[in-house]
Structures are given as C-alpha cells and as structure tokens.
Design an enzyme around this catalytic site. Structure first.
Site, PDB file in Angstrom:
ATOM      1  N   HIS A 284      -0.792  -0.048   5.719  1.00 37.76           N
ATOM      2  CA  HIS A 284      -1.315   0.972   6.629  1.00 37.76           C
ATOM      3  C   HIS A 284      -0.377   2.174   6.798  1.00 37.76           C
ATOM      4  CE1 HIS A 284      -4.226  -2.079   8.747  1.00 37.76           C
ATOM      5  NE2 HIS A 284      -4.264  -2.137   7.425  1.00 37.76           N
TER       6      HIS A 284
ATOM      7  N   GLN B 237       0.815  -1.211   0.000  1.00 40.15           N
ATOM      8  CA  GLN B 237       0.000   0.000   0.000  1.00 40.15           C
ATOM      9  C   GLN B 237       0.851   1.264   0.000  1.00 40.15           C
ATOM     10  OE1 GLN B 237      -2.422  -0.568   3.497  1.00 40.15           O
ATOM     11  NE2 GLN B 237      -3.589  -2.239   2.598  1.00 40.15           N
TER      12      GLN B 237
ATOM     13  N   TYR C 117     -10.061 -10.423  10.369  1.00 39.40           N
ATOM     14  CA  TYR C 117     -10.343 -11.013   9.070  1.00 39.40           C
ATOM     15  C   TYR C 117     -10.574 -12.511   9.252  1.00 39.40           C
ATOM     16  CZ  TYR C 117      -8.660  -6.560   7.345  1.00 39.40           C
ATOM     17  OH  TYR C 117      -8.492  -5.223   7.107  1.00 39.40           O
TER      18      TYR C 117
ATOM     19  N   GLU D 278     -14.652   4.168  10.067  1.00 41.75           N
ATOM     20  CA  GLU D 278     -15.123   5.254  10.923  1.00 41.75           C
ATOM     21  C   GLU D 278     -14.936   6.621  10.277  1.00 41.75           C
ATOM     22  OE1 GLU D 278     -13.748   3.127  15.154  1.00 41.75           O
ATOM     23  OE2 GLU D 278     -12.937   5.082  14.567  1.00 41.75           O
TER      24      GLU D 278
END
Length: 368
Positions: free
Chosen positions: A145, A79, A259, A238
C-alpha cells in the site's frame, strides 16, 4: 414465401445500419519489465518507470532504451519500487520531471512513499539535480500500500496519493501522519499557506484529505477538479471526487470486508462526516491508472468519460457520470488483456495502457 413478401424484407435489411466497429488495441512498445507508469515526451517518445527501479525511454515500434542513470535507490519489495512519473507542465523549457517511489530508510529496515524532482538530460540518458521533495512519515516495515500517484494542478501545486501501508490502517483517520492521505506541496516541497491543515495544531501541514486506503489513480480533470480512486479490501474499491479537509472514511466505513470475510471498522458503509464514493466496485476490480478523457477521438459518447485499468480482471473500465456526478454507464472493455497498471491520454488524444505482466504499452485505436 412469395416474391412480393421477400422484397420489403430485402429492402429493410439493406437499409439497416451495419454493426458499429469497435476500437482495437495495438502494441506500440514491448520488452519492458514490470512497467508501472508512463509519461509523454515532447519528441513523441515515452518515459517509462519499471517497478524494479529502472526508468527508460522508448519509441513507438522500437525497443526500450538502456536504463536512465541517476535514479535514486528504491525499495523494490512487494508492491514497492519505482512507481509514478509525471512531466512538469513547463518540461519543454525546464526539463523537470517528478517521480514517486518506495524510499528505504537509512538502515533499510523500513520504507515509505517519497516524491522526487529531477532534470532529464537532453540526450535522455541521465537524471540530474535529483532531490526528494517530500517523504511520507512515518516509514514502516511493510511491503504494501504505497499508493504513489502524482497530479499537477493548474496553479503548479503537486498532489501525491499515499496508501496507509496496510499495517497503518487506523492511522488513516488521524492527522499526525501521512498514512492514507493525499498531500499537496509546492514544486520545491514547501507547504502551501492555504493547505487546509496548515494551521491546525497536531496536524501535518501537507495533508489535503484523509481516510484513504491505497490510491493508484489521481488526476486533475478539465475543470480543475481532483479525482482519486483507491483499492478497497475484499470489495469496496472507490472513485472519489476529492476536496480539501474531507475524510473519506477508511477504515471506519467501507463497502468491503476483511479478506476471508468479517467486518472492518464499524462494519458500516456510511457515517456522518465521512464522504461517500462517486462509484464503488463490489467485488473489487483492483483499479490502477485513471483518465478522464478530454479528446473526441473516439466520438462524443466517450468524451468526458473515466477510464480505469483493472489489475485483477485485466480489462479497461469505462465510467460515464451525469451532471450530478452519478454513474449512468459502466462498461468493461478489452477483457482478458492483462493487468493494466496505468492509463493515460496521449498528446494525440488517444488512450494508452500499460500492461504490467506483459511488459507492453498498447494504444486504443479508434474504430475505422
């Protein structure tokens, strides 16, 4: 049916309002490779980051430019890569931009989110005076992340959101690191004296808020308030109203689960001393990009609403809050459009969406 009975029916149908036309998408730039973020240059062009480490400009209806020179090395793994970009509020005078990226360590074995400042040349071909003004600590051996959204406050301070790198989720609850934090720094990377932990022993002074997972949405609204959204695990995305010194709970509390199933943390959704989200999504939509629309180009019904891209489902989410910040409307717009990586409000008051896998920037046209 008699002619006399038909006449009132015909009159009623004639008087009924026509179905309201809906906004539509139009492509303004295509040919990009995994675009991540965009900013609007004063001359009407777009400044775009691509995750592989390339920054380009593009004109509406034209092709992307050659890569802008001077971008530092990025760790384009998982990522990570070249991520958010923002113009300085005084860009027209100082040509300064800010961008964040996955910064490799010297030995290239670890990486972390970093925030850099640079000047964009008048000819838009190179970055100069490039300087990293903040580096997340500690760097980690992780591909996940990074967070990496930037927001400039009215007082000129910079906020940066950072993920907990997945492996460091427990560190989101401690103040001796930058994992799972939002930080606040000056434009030179200095620590503002009024940061909430600036004088707290054992705490890193840049920290503004903590207990975050992986935030890919960060904005200052028209009232000067800081809003953030973050990915939950399996469920529990959120939208948060951010205030200094507060703990947003991850991974102690969450509306998601591991998960494949199984509780996270204490297996609870609320705990004293930890903040609740303004909006939560179960199942996850994988939010990326965030706008609170200021303009009235789409009518009063959309003004002041939040617009959030969904990576997972490929639609644009509209959220309206009431005066007490409670969600009163949520709508899925443009379903199956593709992974929406960024959402911005342009100088023209229109919404622009960055479609990651399609390599396009699209504009939301108001209904005629």
């Amino acid at each position: 049916m008699s002619k006399h009975l038909l006449l009132p029916l015909v009159a009623a149908l004639a008087a009924a309002p026509a179905a309201q036309a809906a906004p539509e998408l139009e492509t303004v730039v295509e040919g990009l490779k995994t675009p991540w973020a965009l900013a609007f240059l004063p001359d009407g062009q777009f400044l775009v980051t691509e995750r592989d480490g390339t920054m380009r400009t593009a004109k509406a209806g034209g092709k992307p430019s050659a890569p802008i020179q001077g971008v530092p090395a990025v760790d384009a793994v998982g990522q990570g890569g070249l991520l958010d970009v923002q113009l300085d509020s005084d860009f027209a005078r100082n040509r300064t931009i800010y961008f964040c990226f996955a910064e490799p360590s010297a030995d290239k074995k670890t990486n972390g989110t970093a925030l850099a400042r640079a000047r964009l040349s008048e000819d838009l071909k190179r970055l100069t005076d490039v300087k990293v003004i903040f580096s997340q600590q500690p760097k980690m051996d992780s591909k996940l992340h990074f967070g990496c959204r930037i927001a400039e406050a009215p007082d000129g301070k910079l906020f940066l959101s950072m993920g907990e790198r997945y492996k460091g989720m427990q560190s989101a609850q401690t103040l001796d690191n930058h994992l799972g934090k939002i930080v606040r720094v000056g434009k030179d990377g200095s620590v503002p004296a009024d940061n909430p932990f600036a004088n707290t022993p054992g705490a890193l002074p840049e920290i503004w808020s903590y207990g975050h997972r992986n935030s890919q949405g960060l904005i200052i609204d028209a009232q000067g308030r800081l809003w953030e959204h973050e990915h939950g695990p399996q469920g529990g995305d959120e939208l948060n109203l951010i205030a200094p010194k507060l703990n947003y709970g991850w991974p102690v509390i969450t509306y998601g689960e591991n998960y494949g199933g199984g509780k996270i943390g204490e297996g609870i959704a609320a705990k004293a001393g930890m903040e609740q989200p303004v909006v939560k999504w179960v199942p996850s939509i994988a939010p990326s990009g965030l706008v609170r629309l200021k303009s009235a180009r789409y009518g009063a019904a959309w003004q002041g609403n939040f617009f959030i891209g969904s990576l997972k489902f490929g639609y644009l989410e509209r959220v309206k809050l009431d005066a007490d910040n409670r969600p009163v409307e949520q709508e899925k717009l443009f379903p199956d459009t593709g992974r929406m990586r960024d959402v911005r409000e342009g100088p023209d008051g229109l919404l622009y969406l960055v479609l990651e896998t399609a390599g396009r920037i699209v504009r939301v046209k108001p209904a005629p």
